[in-house]
Structure formats: structure tokens, C-alpha cells
Design a protein around this motif. Structure first.
Motif, PDB file in Angstrom:
ATOM      1  N   PHE A  80       0.787  -1.271   0.162  1.00  0.00           N
ATOM      2  CA  PHE A  80      -0.247   0.149   0.078  1.00  0.00           C
ATOM      3  C   PHE A  80       0.833   1.432  -0.026  1.00  0.00           C
ATOM      4  O   PHE A  80       1.948   1.440   0.468  1.00  0.00           O
ATOM      5  CB  PHE A  80      -0.857   0.187   1.177  1.00  0.00           C
ATOM      6  CG  PHE A  80      -2.153  -0.905   1.026  1.00  0.00           C
ATOM      7  CD1 PHE A  80      -2.713  -1.293  -0.078  1.00  0.00           C
ATOM      8  CD2 PHE A  80      -2.707  -1.292   2.210  1.00  0.00           C
ATOM      9  CE1 PHE A  80      -3.705  -2.153  -0.135  1.00  0.00           C
ATOM     10  CE2 PHE A  80      -3.776  -2.319   2.112  1.00  0.00           C
ATOM     11  CZ  PHE A  80      -4.203  -2.656   0.803  1.00  0.00           C
TER      12      PHE A  80
ATOM     13  N   SER B 101      -2.089   6.317   1.881  1.00  0.00           N
ATOM     14  CA  SER B 101      -2.976   6.105   2.490  1.00  0.00           C
ATOM     15  C   SER B 101      -3.120   5.754   3.876  1.00  0.00           C
ATOM     16  O   SER B 101      -2.081   5.284   4.453  1.00  0.00           O
ATOM     17  CB  SER B 101      -3.567   4.675   1.728  1.00  0.00           C
ATOM     18  OG  SER B 101      -4.575   4.072   2.330  1.00  0.00           O
TER      19      SER B 101
ATOM     20  N   ARG C  37      -5.698   1.335   8.386  1.00  0.00           N
ATOM     21  CA  ARG C  37      -4.479   0.396   8.234  1.00  0.00           C
ATOM     22  C   ARG C  37      -3.649   0.572   9.655  1.00  0.00           C
ATOM     23  O   ARG C  37      -3.609   1.604  10.363  1.00  0.00           O
ATOM     24  CB  ARG C  37      -3.425   1.378   7.198  1.00  0.00           C
ATOM     25  CG  ARG C  37      -4.046   1.145   5.991  1.00  0.00           C
ATOM     26  CD  ARG C  37      -3.067   1.869   4.830  1.00  0.00           C
ATOM     27  NE  ARG C  37      -1.754   0.990   4.785  1.00  0.00           N
ATOM     28  CZ  ARG C  37      -0.616   1.696   4.353  1.00  0.00           C
ATOM     29  NH1 ARG C  37      -0.647   2.866   3.735  1.00  0.00           N
ATOM     30  NH2 ARG C  37       0.634   0.867   4.585  1.00  0.00           N
TER      31      ARG C  37
ATOM     32  N   ASN D 155      -9.704  -0.593   0.355  1.00  0.00           N
ATOM     33  CA  ASN D 155      -8.065  -0.105   0.233  1.00  0.00           C
ATOM     34  C   ASN D 155      -7.450  -1.094  -1.009  1.00  0.00           C
ATOM     35  O   ASN D 155      -6.578  -0.274  -1.591  1.00  0.00           O
ATOM     36  CB  ASN D 155      -7.404  -0.382   1.500  1.00  0.00           C
ATOM     37  CG  ASN D 155      -7.660   0.751   2.516  1.00  0.00           C
ATOM     38  OD1 ASN D 155      -7.923   1.808   2.263  1.00  0.00           O
ATOM     39  ND2 ASN D 155      -7.216   0.347   3.908  1.00  0.00           N
TER      40      ASN D 155
ATOM     41  N   ASP E 157      -6.077   1.494  -3.765  1.00  0.00           N
ATOM     42  CA  ASP E 157      -4.781   1.491  -4.060  1.00  0.00           C
ATOM     43  C   ASP E 157      -4.371   1.736  -5.147  1.00  0.00           C
ATOM     44  O   ASP E 157      -3.278   2.505  -5.662  1.00  0.00           O
ATOM     45  CB  ASP E 157      -4.168   0.123  -3.423  1.00  0.00           C
ATOM     46  CG  ASP E 157      -2.566   0.186  -3.561  1.00  0.00           C
ATOM     47  OD1 ASP E 157      -1.901   1.046  -2.824  1.00  0.00           O
ATOM     48  OD2 ASP E 157      -1.888  -0.560  -4.143  1.00  0.00           O
TER      49      ASP E 157
ATOM     50  N   ASP F  87      -4.457   5.198  -5.532  1.00  0.00           N
ATOM     51  CA  ASP F  87      -3.169   6.044  -4.942  1.00  0.00           C
ATOM     52  C   ASP F  87      -2.023   5.916  -5.988  1.00  0.00           C
ATOM     53  O   ASP F  87      -1.195   6.886  -6.004  1.00  0.00           O
ATOM     54  CB  ASP F  87      -2.940   5.331  -3.670  1.00  0.00           C
ATOM     55  CG  ASP F  87      -4.076   5.361  -2.651  1.00  0.00           C
ATOM     56  OD1 ASP F  87      -4.875   6.331  -3.007  1.00  0.00           O
ATOM     57  OD2 ASP F  87      -4.093   4.418  -1.803  1.00  0.00           O
TER      58      ASP F  87
ATOM     59  N   ALA G  80      -9.630   6.431   3.812  1.00  0.00           N
ATOM     60  CA  ALA G  80     -10.709   5.627   3.299  1.00  0.00           C
ATOM     61  C   ALA G  80     -11.347   6.555   1.915  1.00  0.00           C
ATOM     62  O   ALA G  80     -10.558   6.512   1.071  1.00  0.00           O
ATOM     63  CB  ALA G  80     -11.787   5.972   4.406  1.00  0.00           C
TER      64      ALA G  80
END
Length: 653
Positions: A175, A179, A183, A273, A277, A280, A347
Motif C-alpha cells: 500500500f 493511504s 491501516r 483499500n 490502492d 493511489d 478511506a
């Protein structure tokens, strides 16, 4: 009336702890653990070794697959291990809400070792199925809008936790550092910290909000993302069963769709997530392409005034030129060849900071919207996705108000680099404030305070907890005060929270005045002191001695202020009691855990009269009570005698 010994004799067992009678009449799976149960110290050691061996096996598989650039296979041998399921149970059993039933009345109450082995066999054979989740609509902060919350079966959450631990072990190292939501080692504070440190270097902010993120993620995209690294078809199939289990609406209708993960499920955050990801990583690549220039070009106006100051001989003129210099940037703020970008996501909320012009911010917003829709199946909320200038406006992110300090520093600081001492004007950091008005509105909604005829906030008695003892009321208000101070430890206006704490202190005084039948709050202060100290325990309100601003960011703090204000009971850790004796008959055969939904059940069902501090502490230790299957059934059918209930009430191991 039947006595306790009569109940024990009905089971056909006595308090025999020999190895031959421990698992008398149990299933074929349980005798394998008989030797472990006769020696508690060996049992705990063996269990820990088994659990550690499973985790080591999982990480070895992930490491080997990465080295060989292959998918990860044979994960089913991990989540079908009953010892691994037991360790997952131990991780979630103390969480708040874990005792809320799903579509059936079944909870963790009555769970035993046999259940774990039966579920492990169902997982191996592929017979295990997730039941539909029960949907509950809870009000949002926006008036008239509701948020769907899915409540699954508490026992099925154990399997969800097993899958979540496996997926976290695979994806967590991959990840992005941008983020921060759901986590380990990340939190709301860790997301706000980079804004505080480097946010002053940017001029524009894009406040991103994904429309119904959890409800709109297509199942196909989730499975495609998982299949790229997981080669075990049974693991993929089990996750498909979780996604397609359906939702039972409040009307009783069960609906099934091809998109969305249930909000409130243990497995849902990691799946969201994994999908986001990809977004991201795309934004990180966009940042590399967007950023240009090592430093800004010089501002000619600044150098012109500096030249005039150096040339001037009059001291008054030099001071006037210096005052002008301190209001002008040394670099050109409109340099088209100097651009920077910063991205942070928690989130379904994210912010993108941009140092450039407004057109750059608009282009980045459009690129992000198109990628989210085409690759993640999600859309940006047009009402909540806003572009604003940091110098002129403030913005909200994760329960904090963020803005720039308009008045810049007027002094020069000395720093040392490789070439020697240089003088530069320091820049103030972003102000990250506690939203006082939102906090007061939340206290008003939860009936700690109200508005009088002059439209001012005044405290009121919190009558929902008047039936609790003095100690319990103090503890309740301390949880609110400490929660607010711990969450907003980063706030640049921390000293202004003193007003909020004052209102909570007065609300506590009104509550105790109502409980003790005093005429007003002043008599409560006269009787119990400034901190409203409990006479029996000596515990008073945790009022802070100082409210000095400290800009402290706690990376492991995950609650937001609405959760802290609304929640009425915090989760408590409980001890694993599998392998212990029945409280009533002393047998170790077919032991089930009687889970108490809350401490008030102990107070209302077992004991009478006013609760004392010692009894309260005992109640917190009785969240789980080991009972044999026979006595557990008698407990729920209301057939236990007063002697039996007295024995249960004394249990605090």
C-alpha cells in the motif's frame, strides 16, 4: 427447589479432572486436545506455537511468491486451521458491537471449541456460506440523510477476520504511504501530520469525496484485483460468497447486487483499500509528471527594493525598505515552471494540494475523476469535491479545520548549510484547528447542552445515565473529556477547548444534582468539590491543569470526535477461557462461553441494590463466563436457582 449439585448430577459428570473423563462424550475432534487441557501451561504454549507457525507459513508463502513473481497458492490451509480461527476470535471478541446479532439471534454467546472445528471442516469442504447482513439506517451529520450500516453474524465475523488478516499480510506492504484509513500504524493524526508540516508550501487544495464508496465498488473489480496476486480458487470463492451474500433491508426484503461491500463488515475496509490502492498509485505517478523546477525564479520587485535599501544611507529609509521587503516574496509566486503536488487519502476522503494555478487544479481534478470511474467504478461527489485557495479560504478534513496564517513572520532566522550561515524569513505552518461549532452542535444533539432563549449554549443534566453510580457517572464524563483532549492534541486552538470541557463539567454537576436530589448544581460542587469527586473511590473529573498548545500527533489514534461523544461504553479486553471449568459443576466437557452483552446485564440479572466500586470492577471482569452446555441452556431458559446465580455473580477469574 433444585440445588446446584442436582443440576450437576443431571449431566452425568462430577468434578473429575482425570484425562479419561475430560472429554467424555465429546466429538472425535475434541479428544485430540485432551492432553493439552489437563495441563493448562502446556496448552497455552502449544496454542501459541501453532498460531505463530501459521503466521510464519503465511509470510513464507508471500515471500517465496514475490521472489518467483508468482501468485500465492494454498492459502486455504491457513484460514481452515481451527487454531487460526480461535486466534481471530480472540482478536475481535472484545470489540464494541460484536454482540449485535445479524439476521438471526445467534451471537458469540455459547461458542465452544467444537464450533471452530466444525467451521474449519465446512471451509475445507466448501460448504461454508455467509448469511445476508442486516441493514440499519443511521442518520448522517447532514439533516435528512441516512447512512446504511450492515450488521453481520458475530460468528461469521471470525471468518471475516481470518480473511482480513491474510489479505493484510499480502497487500499491507504494497500500500502507498499516502493511504491512512483502516491501516495498522496509520490514523487520522498520521493523515493530518503532513498537512501541518508541508501544507504551507501549496496554494490550492482539492477536497475529494467519493460518492458511496463502499456501496458502489463493483464486485468484478474487487475479484480482478485479488486474482492478480492470489492463485488459490477456494480463497477467491470464499470472498465471492461474502460479497454476494446480500443485505436484508429493514422491510425484511433480501437484496443482492453485483457491487458494493457491506459497511460495518470486518473484511470491507481492506477490500476497499485494495481497490483504491490503484488510484493511489495513479496519483503518485501523476505527481511525478506534474512537478517541475528545482526552485522559483527570483522576484524582480524584491531585488529592486533590496537594491534601493542597500543604496540608502538614511536609517529611517532603510527601515521602511526592510518593512516592504518582508511583505514581498523573494521568489516569483506565479512562476509557470515551478509546480508541486501533495496527495493524502483516508478511506473515501482525500485531499490534493497543488502549488500552481487554478487551471492546474481543475485539470488534476478531472484526471482523478476519470480514472476513478474507468478503473475503480467509482464517482466523485460533485457537491463535496471542491477546489479552493488556501490563502483565502479554510477547508475541513477528517474533523479538523485547516487554514493558512495570513500574517507572516516579520523576523529573520539564521540557518547553517554547507556554504555557511544564511538568513531567511521563516514561514508559518498551516493552522489545524478543532471545529468548536461542530463539537458544540454534536454535544447539543447528544443532549449534554442546549440553547437558551438568548441563543447561547448552556449545560443540562445527562439523564440517560442517572441510574448509574457516582463513580460510573464520573468515569463516563472522563471518557468524553479525555477523548476530546487526546483527539485534538494537535489543535492550534487547543486552549479554546476549555469552554467545551467547562460545559461537560457543568453537565456532570447537573446530572449528579438530579441523581442525589440536590436543588442545583452549586450544591453538587459544595458537596463533592470542584472535580465532583466520588466519596467512595476518590475518583473525580479529569480536568486538565493546562491547555497549552502542543501540536502533538498520535499516530495510533483512530476515533473521531463524533464517535467519542456518542459512544456510551468502550470495548474491554477479555481473557480466553476455553479449557476452563464450568462455574457451576466444575466439568471441562463441552464448555461454552456465556458472553454478557454489557455490564448492565450483570447488574440487572445477577445482583440487586446499589453497585459499589468493588462490584463494578468485578463486573468488568465477567464479560465471559465458562459454563457447560447443560447449565448454559438452563441459564437462558431461566431455570437456574438463586444458588446458581450467586455462584455466577461471584465469578471474576
Amino acid at each position: 427447589m433444585r440445588g446446584r449439585r442436582y443440576h450437576s448430577s443431571l449431566v452425568g459428570e462430577t468434578k473429575d479432572t482425570s484425562q479419561n473423563s475430560v472429554f467424555k462424550g465429546s466429538s472425535d475432534l475434541e479428544p485430540k486436545l485432551a492432553l493439552k487441557k489437563t495441563k493448562p501451561c502446556v496448552a497455552k504454549k502449544t496454542k501459541a506455537v501453532n498460531n505463530n507457525a501459521i503466521l510464519i507459513d503465511l509470510h513464507n508463502k508471500i515471500h517465496e511468491s514475490k521472489q518467483q513473481h508468482q501468485k500465492i497458492f494454498n492459502l486455504s490451509s491457513i484460514f481452515t486451521d481451527p487454531h487460526f480461527l480461535i486466534s481471530c476470535y480472540n482478536q475481535i471478541k472484545g470489540k464494541s458491537g460484536i454482540m449485535s446479532p445479524g439476521i438471526s439471534k445467534e451471537t458469540l454467546d455459547g461458542i465452544n471449541l467444537k464450533w471452530f472445528f466444525n467451521v474449519a471442516n465446512d471451509l475445507k469442504s466448501g460448504k461454508f456460506k455467509f448469511s445476508p447482513t442486516r441493514q440499519v439506517l443511521i442518520p448522517k451529520s447532514t439533516p435528512g440523510k441516512l447512512r446504511p450500516l450492515a450488521i453481520g453474524s458475530p460468528r461469521e465475523k471470525i471468518v471475516q477476520k481470518a480473511l482480513e488478516r491474510i489479505l493484510s499480510a499480502i497487500w499491507e506492504p504494497q500500500f502507498s504511504n499516502c493511504s491512512h484509513g483502516f491501516r495498522p500504524g496509520k490514523s487520522v493524526h498520521s493523515a493530518l501530520l503532513p498537512l501541518y508540516l508541508v501544507g504551507r508550501n501549496y496554494s490550492w487544495v482539492i477536497q475529494g469525496d467519493i460518492t458511496k464508496c463502499f456501496d458502489m465498488i463493483p464486485h468484478k473489480i474487487i475479484i480482478d484485483r485479488l486474482s492478480k496476486q492470489i492463485g488459490d480458487p477456494r480463497c477467491i470463492e470464499l470472498i465471492k460468497k461474502f460479497l454476494t451474500a446480500g443485505i436484508k433491508l429493514e422491510s425484511g426484503i433480501i437484496t443482492k447486487t453485483n457491487k458494493g461491500v457491506p459497511q460495518g463488515g470486518i473484511l470491507s475496509p481492506i477490500l476497499a483499500n485494495i481497490v483504491l490502492d490503484k488510484f493511489d498509485k495513479f496519483i503518485e505517478k501523476t505527481i511525478l509528471k506534474f512537478e517541475t523546477g528545482k526552485k522559483r525564479i527570483s522576484n524582480p520587485e524584491y531585488h529592486k527594493i533590496r537594491y534601493l535599501r542597500n543604496k540608502a544611507t538614511n536609517l529611517i529609509e532603510r527601515k521602511q525598505y526592510l518593512a516592504k521587503l518582508r511583505t514581498i516574496p523573494i521568489g516569483n509566486p506565479f512562476d509557470p515552471n515551478f509546480k508541486r503536488m501533495k496527495y493524502i487519502r483516508y478511506a473515501d476522503d482525500f485531499v490534493i494540494l497543488i502549488e500552481g494555478n487554478k487551471n492546474d487544479a481543475i485539470n488534476v481534478k478531472n484526471i482523478a475523476r476519470e480514472f476513478l470511474f474507468s478503473h475503480c467504478g467509482l464517482t466523485l461527489n460533485p457537491e463535496k469535491t471542491i477546489i479552493s485557495n488556501l490563502s483565502d479560504n479554510k477547508f475541513s478534513f477528517l474533523g479538523a479545520e485547516i487554514c493558512k496564517l495570513k500574517k507572516q513572520a516579520t523576523y529573520l532566522s539564521k540557518t547553517r548549510n554547507a556554504t555557511g550561515i544564511i538568513r531567511r524569513r521563516p514561514h508559518s505552518r498551516l493552522l489545524i484547528k478543532a471545529p468548536l461549532e461542530k463539537i458544540l452542535l454534536e454535544l447539543k444533539k447528544t443532549e449534554f447542552i442546549r440553547k437558551n432563549t438568548q441563543d447561547k449554549y448552556v449545560p443540562m443534566a445527562y439523564t440517560k445515565i442517572m441510574n448509574l453510580s457516582h463513580y460510573e457517572i464520573i468515569t463516563f464524563f472522563n471518557s468524553k473529556i479525555n477523548g476530546l483532549l487526546n483527539f485534538y492534541s494537535f489543535a492550534s486552538n487547543l486552549n479554546r477547548l476549555r469552554y467545551v470541557i467547562f460545559l461537560l463539567q457543568m453537565s456532570c454537576a447537573y446530572t449528579l444534582a438530579r441523581k442525589c436530589k440536590l436543588n442545583n448544581y452549586s450544591k453538587a460542587f459544595s458537596k463533592f468539590g470542584k472535580r465532583l469527586t466520588c466519596p467512595k473511590t476518590g475518583v473525580g473529573l479529569a480536568l486538565p491543569e493546562t491547555m497549552k498548545v502542543k501540536h502533538q500527533f498520535n499516530k495510533n489514534f483512530n476515533l473521531n470526535f463524533t464517535d467519542m461523544i456518542r459512544q456510551t461504553w468502550s470495548a474491554k479486553l477479555t481473557e480466553d477461557k476455553f479449557g476452563k471449568k464450568c462455574v457451576l459443576c466444575g466439568t471441562t466437557n463441552k464448555i461454552e462461553m456465556h458472553h454478557l452483552r454489557s455490564v448492565k446485564d450483570v447488574r440487572t440479572r445477577i445482583r440487586t441494590g446499589n453497585s459499589t466500586y468493588d462490584k463494578w470492577i468485578g463486573a468488568t471482569l465477567r464479560k465471559q463466563i465458562p459454563l457447560c452446555q447443560y447449565h448454559h441452556n438452563l441459564y437462558h431458559s431461566g431455570q437456574l436457582t438463586a444458588t446458581d446465580l450467586r455462584e455466577i455473580s461471584k465469578y471474576s477469574k
